[in-house]
Design a protein around this motif. Structure first.
Motif, PDB file in Angstrom:
ATOM      1  N   LEU B 717       0.815  -1.202   0.000  1.00  0.00           N
ATOM      2  CA  LEU B 717       0.000   0.000   0.000  1.00  0.00           C
ATOM      3  C   LEU B 717       0.855   1.261   0.000  1.00  0.00           C
ATOM      4  O   LEU B 717       0.580   2.233  -0.697  1.00  0.00           O
ATOM      5  CB  LEU B 717      -0.924  -0.012   1.231  1.00  0.00           C
ATOM      6  CG  LEU B 717      -2.047   1.012   1.165  1.00  0.00           C
ATOM      7  CD1 LEU B 717      -2.954   0.758  -0.039  1.00  0.00           C
ATOM      8  CD2 LEU B 717      -2.828   1.018   2.456  1.00  0.00           C
ATOM      9  N   ALA B 718       1.966   1.219   0.768  1.00  0.00           N
ATOM     10  CA  ALA B 718       2.820   2.393   0.871  1.00  0.00           C
ATOM     11  C   ALA B 718       3.400   2.736  -0.493  1.00  0.00           C
ATOM     12  O   ALA B 718       3.368   3.894  -0.936  1.00  0.00           O
ATOM     13  CB  ALA B 718       3.945   2.124   1.863  1.00  0.00           C
ATOM     14  N   ASP B 719       3.929   1.704  -1.180  1.00  0.00           N
ATOM     15  CA  ASP B 719       4.480   1.928  -2.524  1.00  0.00           C
ATOM     16  C   ASP B 719       3.409   2.478  -3.448  1.00  0.00           C
ATOM     17  O   ASP B 719       3.619   3.415  -4.199  1.00  0.00           O
ATOM     18  CB  ASP B 719       5.004   0.605  -3.111  1.00  0.00           C
ATOM     19  CG  ASP B 719       6.375   0.267  -2.527  1.00  0.00           C
ATOM     20  OD1 ASP B 719       7.036   1.219  -2.046  1.00  0.00           O
ATOM     21  OD2 ASP B 719       6.751  -0.920  -2.550  1.00  0.00           O
ATOM     22  N   ARG B 720       2.242   1.823  -3.331  1.00  0.00           N
ATOM     23  CA  ARG B 720       1.143   2.207  -4.198  1.00  0.00           C
ATOM     24  C   ARG B 720       0.804   3.692  -4.039  1.00  0.00           C
ATOM     25  O   ARG B 720       0.707   4.423  -5.020  1.00  0.00           O
ATOM     26  CB  ARG B 720      -0.074   1.349  -3.835  1.00  0.00           C
ATOM     27  CG  ARG B 720      -1.282   1.572  -4.694  1.00  0.00           C
ATOM     28  CD  ARG B 720      -2.410   0.670  -4.203  1.00  0.00           C
ATOM     29  NE  ARG B 720      -2.124  -0.730  -4.440  1.00  0.00           N
ATOM     30  CZ  ARG B 720      -2.596  -1.404  -5.504  1.00  0.00           C
ATOM     31  NH1 ARG B 720      -3.356  -0.770  -6.368  1.00  0.00           N
ATOM     32  NH2 ARG B 720      -2.305  -2.661  -5.679  1.00  0.00           N
ATOM     33  N   GLU B 721       0.682   4.115  -2.777  1.00  0.00           N
ATOM     34  CA  GLU B 721       0.332   5.515  -2.537  1.00  0.00           C
ATOM     35  C   GLU B 721       1.437   6.454  -2.992  1.00  0.00           C
ATOM     36  O   GLU B 721       1.198   7.507  -3.573  1.00  0.00           O
ATOM     37  CB  GLU B 721       0.015   5.729  -1.060  1.00  0.00           C
ATOM     38  CG  GLU B 721      -1.382   5.280  -0.782  1.00  0.00           C
ATOM     39  CD  GLU B 721      -1.775   5.511   0.677  1.00  0.00           C
ATOM     40  OE1 GLU B 721      -0.875   5.859   1.468  1.00  0.00           O
ATOM     41  OE2 GLU B 721      -2.950   5.332   0.974  1.00  0.00           O
ATOM     42  N   ARG B 722       2.676   6.018  -2.767  1.00  0.00           N
ATOM     43  CA  ARG B 722       3.804   6.862  -3.168  1.00  0.00           C
ATOM     44  C   ARG B 722       3.804   7.026  -4.699  1.00  0.00           C
ATOM     45  O   ARG B 722       3.937   8.131  -5.217  1.00  0.00           O
ATOM     46  CB  ARG B 722       5.085   6.181  -2.684  1.00  0.00           C
ATOM     47  CG  ARG B 722       6.341   6.921  -3.054  1.00  0.00           C
ATOM     48  CD  ARG B 722       7.521   6.419  -2.215  1.00  0.00           C
ATOM     49  NE  ARG B 722       8.741   6.481  -2.967  1.00  0.00           N
ATOM     50  CZ  ARG B 722       9.415   5.425  -3.404  1.00  0.00           C
ATOM     51  NH1 ARG B 722       8.968   4.201  -3.141  1.00  0.00           N
ATOM     52  NH2 ARG B 722      10.530   5.575  -4.077  1.00  0.00           N
ATOM     53  N   PHE B 723       3.603   5.907  -5.392  1.00  0.00           N
ATOM     54  CA  PHE B 723       3.642   5.954  -6.856  1.00  0.00           C
ATOM     55  C   PHE B 723       2.500   6.799  -7.404  1.00  0.00           C
ATOM     56  O   PHE B 723       2.681   7.604  -8.309  1.00  0.00           O
ATOM     57  CB  PHE B 723       3.573   4.537  -7.450  1.00  0.00           C
ATOM     58  CG  PHE B 723       4.847   3.751  -7.247  1.00  0.00           C
ATOM     59  CD1 PHE B 723       5.972   4.347  -6.678  1.00  0.00           C
ATOM     60  CD2 PHE B 723       4.931   2.420  -7.648  1.00  0.00           C
ATOM     61  CE1 PHE B 723       7.133   3.618  -6.490  1.00  0.00           C
ATOM     62  CE2 PHE B 723       6.098   1.702  -7.478  1.00  0.00           C
ATOM     63  CZ  PHE B 723       7.210   2.288  -6.888  1.00  0.00           C
TER      64      PHE B 723
END
Lengths: 122, 917, 66
Positions: B717-723
């Motif tokens: 989720l963290a990567d997803r939000e960052r991207f």
């Protein structure tokens, strides 16, 4: 042993995306934000492949490519040029300077992976 | 006194005299002392146009149609006015390419085509044969008339006699022998016959004197002057129509058609081409000939009508053929001396025509018909033979005999049915078919071999159908139904009312249909495809003949050949001695002692080819030279390139000659302007490339992140939000870039909207600082302001000024070190305006980059650790905005100590004009 | 150079004059029963026009322009 790839690009977000992509595929990834750093990194870390942006601060991709090819020790290093300038003259200039491949931005991640694997003989 | 032996002796003596003149002329030419290098002789030689048609036939024509005989002399008069252009161009082309005949001319123009040369030759031979028959008819009938002197007995029909008893048969043979002696004693590369020209000029003098003598004799000897004759005629109801008007059967259309027809004949009759173009020794002679030749025509025609009318009055009801009046009038008066002079004059007219015409035709038959066939079928033996000059002479001599015998044959078949002039017009119409291919070839680059072939063939077929075949039908050799009911009984195909076209005389009718078909096919087929290499090359050589093309032909040749091979080749056709002499002369002209050395250059190959072209025609010469020279074919692109270059060089050198200093200066200015334009073009190209580069960069990130997200649904989720955040910010960057690019483009093109009004600059600055306070807080930077009150207003667009301020402030904050950054914003009054300054304590800008940063997309990232995140358009836009309101924007900086951006704006009063503009 | 161009233009003019004089409709003006200087009108006209055109051409090519 996993193959080592250096990403040389001054666009931070592009670096982030490619780095993520290549790590996910199991490559060992190094990063450089300008031409001089890229050259130093290649000499020190001996990556198998360099993804080289053309428009970089301090030293552009063509110069880096030329410097790499002038060094006999680094003859095994494959070079894949990445550039946002897609004109034919740019392409042939890169290939003429000894790059092994050429991709125009924006590129598809799948194609990038295919090209990377091809250059690494995988 | 006028018995047969006297007449025959006189004729032979006269021919002997001609031959002596010719021999002397040739000898003088060999010695380099030309006797024909004289414009008057040139003009007289052109008078070979006047044959027995003129000498005897005009009177016959006038006896039927009054002044209807005249248009065939008016046409040439008009052509001579244009001769300075058309003939000059032909002469240049012929000289430059060593062309020897019309067939060669047309074949050479359309890519040295054998097929075309052959077709032209066939048309010329078939077309001219009636004309030669005409001469035979006139000469034989005058001889028979003379032999019955003092009685006036109209000669019987030749067709009823056996060949052995037919005088014209022997005349044909004698003429053949005489022509062979005249024209084919030796071969010459240029195919020029100086002796023959001298003899022809003499003959022209003789026939003019003889005709004027008869004219004076009839007008003032038999009658009491012109007035007397016309008075007699006026009382004669049958004859009155002859002196009044254009004959009704002919009309103005027929009159006009004859002018056109004869104009073309003067250019394209093989004998006229021979004397006017091939035999021309100096193109300046054209000037004198331009009026002297028409004057000759006028003189020889002055007495035609009086003689015709005198004859009609004199021989009324005696059945004397009007074609013989010139001879029978002095005979009837028993004036033996004048009778003999007239006979000699007629002989001059006939022999002159036959000699020149058959020489010209035999050259064509040899070069454009027989040689190509030999080259095709007997190539082997030709290449083995050491000396072919004998063979060439043999072919030409055979051709001369054959042409005269064909003329005799036509005379036997069809000669009796027509008057002299009518026969001649059949030939005129045939050679008129050359006009489209010739004139088109000289002035239109687009004509192709296929077009020329189609045009000539179509014109020839129509001519044969509408004029030649009817002449056989009228003589009884074809059924008369062919004329009245058309071929296969189809009315529309009646040869002299083709497709129902009526109301024209047969000549106008043929001329219209044949040229209609000819020009239509020529132009139509030419337009089907672009010219090929050989055609395009020759088109340029011909069309640009009056420009100084220099050695264009040589330039267009690329290959290798040995000098000895070339000389050997030329020697086989011209004889080794002549070849040796020609090559030695060439070497001298080139300033080289000997030519034995090594390889031939393109010019020498060209020279050899042109030598050969004189002897065997240009198409065959090309084939033969190709057999010893290794030619590398040029592509059409290369040819066009060379032609372009050549024409550029030509233009350039001519310009230099002519131009005055001012013009040269103007050229320089133009060149500079052009360079500036090119520079601008390049800059524009660079900017386009930069814009695309700037657009591709954010797109790359957006695409890469999107694909990562798509391909990996189980991403943290963290990567997803960052991207996703990165995608959004890159998309914003893209939007900004597009907006700013458009904005800049608008400003630069002058289409931006400006809302100029009086502003309090202090208020604008404060508003901007307030808008960017969030940025400063994020970097924990301090902002100092020094804004005095009560400054005079300035005139500007509020939103645009805020845009400038925001840009400068955000730029400043971008390079501040977090925590320690300080920005000072100042405002002060100058003499004529206000100055705003934005000073930061960031890394500063190198002096070299201080102007660069105002250029589009020139972020000076390489002085900094990280690339700035702007679009590279903010400063260029700001500077343009400030400049629009009459101010200035610049930067002052010491690297390591920060930078100060300053801009000025003039006070409102001083600024009125600037904003209105 | 100028002399040549002028001579050329004069020749073209002579050509055009000739075309006009020798053809319908000018020709038809003289194409009738009439006598001038004891000569039929059309006969005299054609020869006079012809001589005029020749004179024009001679003048064009032989005269030197100062």
């Amino acid at each position: 042993m996993s193959k080592r790839i250096l990403i040389a690009d001054d666009e931070q977000n592009i670096v982030i995306s490619i780095e993520f992509l290549l790590r996910r595929e199991g490559f060992d990834v190094l990063v450089a934000a300008d031409g001089e750093e890229a050259l130093a990194s290649v000499r020190a870390e001996r990556p198998d492949l360099v993804l080289l942006d053309v428009m970089m601060p301090k030293m552009n991709g063509f110069d880096v490519c030329q410097a790499l090819r002038a060094d006999p020790d680094l003859s095994g290093t494959r070079i894949l040029m990445l550039t946002a300038k897609g004109r034919d003259t740019e392409v042939s200039k890169g290939l003429g300077l000894g790059a092994d491949g050429y991709m125009t931005k924006p590129f598809s991640t799948k194609e990038l992976l295919t090209e990377v694997r091809k250059l690494l003989g995988m | 006194m006028l018995e047969a032996p006297v007449v025959i002796t006189a004729a032979l003596l006269y021919l002997g005299l001609l031959f002596a003149v010719a021999w002397w002329g040739d000898r003088r030419a060999d010695q380099g002392k030309s006797i024909i290098a004289n414009p008057t002789i040139y003009a007289l030689s052109m008078a070979v146009y006047c044959t027995t048609w003129t000498f005897y036939g005009s009177v016959g024509r006038a006896a039927v149609s009054g002044i209807g005989f005249l248009p065939v002399y008016l046409g040439p008069t008009l052509v001579m006015a244009l001769g300075w252009f058309v003939l000059l161009k032909m002469i240049r082309i012929v000289k430059a390419n060593r062309i020897t005949s019309i067939a060669d001319f047309i074949s050479s123009r359309y890519g040295k085509s054998h097929l075309l040369g052959g077709l032209v030759t066939v048309i010329a031979v078939v077309g001219i044969i009636p004309y030669i028959a005409l001469q035979l008819k006139a000469m034989s009938s005058t001889v028979s008339l003379l032999l019955s002197y003092p009685e006036i007995v109209m000669p019987g029909r030749s067709a009823t006699m056996s060949v052995a008893a037919d005088m014209s048969f022997y005349i044909a043979l004698i003429l053949a022998a005489f022509t062979i002696v005249f024209g084919t004693r030796h071969l010459d590369a240029t195919e020029r016959h100086e002796g023959m020209v001298a003899a022809i000029a003499l003959e022209s003098g003789v026939k003019l004197v003889a005709f004027l003598a008869v004219g004076v004799f009839v007008t003032y000897g038999i009658y009491n002057g012109l007035g007397d004759i016309f008075e007699h005629v006026a009382t004669h109801p049958d004859l009155r129509h002859l002196v009044s008007a254009i004959p009704s059967g002919q009309g103005y259309t027929g009159w006009f058609a004859l002018i056109v027809l004869s104009a073309m004949a003067l250019l394209f009759l093989p004998r006229q081409f021979q004397v006017a173009v091939v035999e021309n020794v100096n193109e300046a002679h054209l000037k004198r000939a331009a009026w002297l030749f028409p004057l000759y025509l006028l003189l020889i025609n002055i007495f035609v009508l009086p003689i015709a009318l005198g004859g009609l009055l004199h021989f009324a009801g005696q059945g004397v053929d009007a074609d013989t009046f010139v001879l029978t009038l002095p005979m009837s008066q028993r004036h033996e001396g004048l009778t003999l002079l007239v006979f000699i004059g007629g002989l001059s007219a006939g022999t002159g025509m036959v000699i020149v015409e058959t020489i010209a035709l035999s050259t064509m038959v040899c070069n454009d018909l027989v040689m190509p066939l030999l080259l095709r079928h007997k190539r082997q033996s030709l290449e083995e033979s050491k000396d072919l000059s004998g063979l060439l002479l043999g072919i030409r001599r055979g051709a001369i005999v054959a042409i005269l015998l064909l003329g005799y044959l036509y005379f036997r078949l069809a000669g009796e049915a027509y008057a002299l002039v009518a026969i001649g017009l059949i030939s005129f119409s045939a050679v008129a078919q050359f006009a489209p291919a010739m004139i088109g070839g000289m002035y239109w680059r687009g004509g192709t071999r296929g077009g020329a072939l189609a045009g000539l063939a179509a014109g020839f077929v129509v001519w044969g159908y509408t004029l030649l075949l009817p002449s056989f039908a009228k003589s009884g050799w074809l059924p008369a139904a062919f004329l009245t009911q058309g071929m296969f009984g189809i009315e529309l195909l009646r040869p002299q009312q083709l497709f129902g076209l009526s109301g024209l005389d047969e000549i106008s009718h043929c001329l219209f249909w044949s040229l209609f078909a000819n020009i239509g096919a020529y132009v139509g087929v030419s337009l089907l495809r672009p010219p090929m290499v050989a055609e395009a090359t020759q088109a340029t050589v011909f069309v640009d003949a009056l420009k100084d093309t220099g050695q264009l032909g040589a330039v267009l040749w690329r290959g290798r050949a040995k000098v000895s091979d070339l000389q050997g080749l030329v020697g086989r056709f011209l004889g080794p001695a002549r070849a040796q002499a020609a090559f030695a002369a060439y070497a001298r002209r080139q300033g080289r002692g000997k030519l034995v050395t090594l390889e031939a250059d393109a010019q020498l190959v060209q020279f050899a080819e042109s030598l050969l072209a004189g002897a065997i025609g240009s198409a065959s010469a090309r084939v033969m030279v190709a057999s010893v020279a290794k030619e590398e074919p040029l592509s059409i692109d290369e040819v066009m390139h060379i032609l372009d270059e050549a024409s550029q060089l030509r233009t350039y050198s001519r310009e230099l000659e002519r131009k005055s200093r001012e013009l040269t200066a103007a050229t320089l200015e133009l060149q500079e302007a052009n360079e500036r334009l090119q520079e601008l073009d390049r800059v524009k190209d660079d900017i386009m490339s930069s814009v695309t580069h700037e657009l591709r960069t954010p797109l790359t990130s957006i695409r890469a992140f999107s694909e990562l997200l798509r391909d990996d649904p189980k991403m943290h989720l963290a990567d997803r939000e960052r991207f996703l955040g990165l995608i959004v910010s890159e998309a914003e960057r893209l939007t900004r870039l597009i907006n700013q690019t458009l904005d800049l483009a608008k400003i630069e093109s002058g289409r931006a909207d400006w809302n100029g009004c009086e502003l309090d600059l202090k208020e604008v600055v404060e508003q901007s600082i307030a808008a960017t306070s969030q940025l400063f807080r994020e970097k924990e930077a301090q902002v100092d302001v020094d804004l005095p009150d009560n400054l005079p207003p300035i005139l500007a667009d509020r939103d645009r000024l805020i845009q400038v301020m925001l840009n400068l402030l955000s730029n400043a904050v971008k390079f501040l070190a977090p925590g320690t950054g300080r920005v000072r914003v100042g405002l002060r009054a100058l003499a004529d305006g206000l100055e705003v300054s934005v000073t930061d304590n960031g890394p500063g800008i190198r002096p070299a980059d201080q102007e660069l940063i105002f250029e589009k997309f020139r972020q000076v990232g390489d002085t900094m650790t990280a690339k700035p995140s702007g679009t590279g358009l903010g400063l260029p836009i700001s500077r343009r905005i400030v400049e629009h309101f009459g101010g200035r924007l610049w930067v002052e900086s010491v690297p390591g100590e920060g930078a100060t951006f300053r801009f000025t704006l003039p006070f409102a009063e001083a600024n009125v004009e600037a904003t209105v503009a | 150079m100028h002399r040549r161009i002028l001579a050329g233009d004069r020749l073209i003019a002579a050509f055009l004059v000739g075309c006009a004089l020798f053809n319908y409709p000018l020709l038809s003006v003289f194409d009738r029963h009439a006598v001038i200087f004891e000569l039929p009108l059309v006969y005299a006209y054609v020869f006079a026009a012809w001589a005029f055109v020749i004179g024009l051409m001679a003048w064009a090519v032989e005269r030197r322009v100062k």
